[in-house]
Design a protein around this motif. Structure first.
Motif, PDB file in Angstrom:
ATOM      1  N   ILE A 212       0.785  -1.095   0.059  1.00 46.51           N
ATOM      2  CA  ILE A 212      -0.054  -0.099  -0.046  1.00 46.51           C
ATOM      3  C   ILE A 212       0.935   1.080   0.136  1.00 46.51           C
ATOM      4  N   PHE A 213       1.114   1.687  -1.071  1.00 43.86           N
ATOM      5  CA  PHE A 213       2.181   2.906  -1.150  1.00 43.86           C
ATOM      6  C   PHE A 213       1.078   4.426  -0.898  1.00 43.86           C
ATOM      7  N   ILE A 214       1.569   4.976   0.216  1.00 44.26           N
ATOM      8  CA  ILE A 214       1.011   6.136   0.441  1.00 44.26           C
ATOM      9  C   ILE A 214       1.785   7.310   0.288  1.00 44.26           C
ATOM     10  N   GLY A 215       3.058   7.284   0.054  1.00 41.34           N
ATOM     11  CA  GLY A 215       3.922   8.584  -0.449  1.00 41.34           C
ATOM     12  C   GLY A 215       4.091   9.159   0.987  1.00 41.34           C
ATOM     13  N   SER A 216       3.859  10.253   0.835  1.00 41.22           N
ATOM     14  CA  SER A 216       4.298  11.174   2.195  1.00 41.22           C
ATOM     15  C   SER A 216       3.068  10.906   3.437  1.00 41.22           C
ATOM     16  N   SER A 217       3.294  11.656   4.502  1.00 39.65           N
ATOM     17  CA  SER A 217       2.271  11.576   5.502  1.00 39.65           C
ATOM     18  C   SER A 217       1.068  12.547   5.465  1.00 39.65           C
ATOM     19  N   GLU A 218       1.381  13.476   4.341  1.00 36.83           N
ATOM     20  CA  GLU A 218       0.339  14.235   4.375  1.00 36.83           C
ATOM     21  C   GLU A 218      -1.075  13.655   4.169  1.00 36.83           C
TER      22      GLU A 218
END
Length: 265
Positions: A212-218
């Motif tokens: 599950i790729f979410i990138g940053s925590s934004e």
């Protein structure tokens, strides 16, 4: 009785009263100095969950280490509660410690436990917990907790707490771990949080082979909401191990990448 004698009597009476008060006060101090603590009450508080990593036996061991003897054999004035609190606060799992004597001279020890938020496996091979305030807690066989494991490009934490520089580096991970803990679905699903060399995060579930790729925590809460929606609409129909990657990086999007062929469980 003339005025002079009457004045002397009044002075004498006042002196006797003062002497009596002084004797009572000194006796009170003497009794207080020999008074022993009449008992002990320990309470452990955990505001995050019902999971308790500390036991009352741990607190008792700390008290024995601090006082070197049974507290019931120590005069109340010698308990030195301020120093005791400082000693208790030096323990890794203690966030706050309150100590006091009640009206019955019973010693109360109230411990507020630190709650590990994420288990770190840094790139140097070290393992430890971090709580939500950035405090470092050693991994011990004495206690365990079910929280996500963080892996990947993680630098080692040097002190007992994240420094300003380290906090800046770890803030995204802490924000993700906090959001997962608050979300019932994500908390039951996510086992691992991985940080790549580009500073982007991938979540690994406890079941299934998808990443599950979410990138940053934004907008992490929004990403977890979309993840819940994806599982609800797809896993019941497609089944587990149908998707290789779920991409939640971009706002308002859920991109699922399928395996070229279904992978067996």
């Amino acid at each position: 009785m003339n005025t002079k004698v009457k004045g002397l009597v009044i002075i004498l009476v006042n002196i006797l009263i003062l002497v009596g008060v002084a004797i009572l006060w000194m006796n009170s101090i003497r009794q207080q100095r020999i008074l022993k603590s009449q008992g002990l009450k320990i309470q452990i508080f955990n505001s995050v969950s019902s999971e308790t990593l500390l036991e009352k036996s741990d607190i008792l061991n700390w008290l024995n280490e601090f006082y070197k003897k049974d507290i019931r054999k120590i005069p109340a004035y010698s308990l030195n509660l301020k120093k005791l609190e400082e000693y208790l606060l030096s323990q890794e799992l203690v966030k706050r410690a309150d100590t006091y004597l009640d009206a019955k001279d019973q010693l109360h020890v109230d411990i507020y436990q630190r709650n590990p938020l994420v288990r770190i496996m840094d790139k140097s091979g070290h393992q430890y917990f971090l709580d939500e305030d950035g405090f470092k807690i050693s991994v011990s066989q004495q206690y365990s907790t079910r929280i996500p494991v963080a892996t990947g490009n993680l630098t080692s934490v040097q002190g007992k707490k994240l420094s300003v520089t380290e906090l800046s580096y770890y803030q995204g991970l802490l924000d993700i771990a906090k959001a997962i803990r608050k979300d019932t679905f994500a908390n039951s699903l996510i086992e691992q949080i991985d940080l790549d060399e580009n500073g982007e995060f991938t979540l690994i579930p406890k079941i299934g082979n998808e990443q599950i790729f979410i990138g940053s925590s934004e907008i992490i809460e929004d990403k977890l909401d979309r993840l819940k929606l994806f599982y609800k609409e797809n896993m019941g129909r497609q089944g587990w191990n149908y998707y290789k990657l779920v991409n939640l990086k971009f706002k308002g999007q859920i991109i699922g990448k399928k395996y070229s062929r279904k992978v067996k469980s």
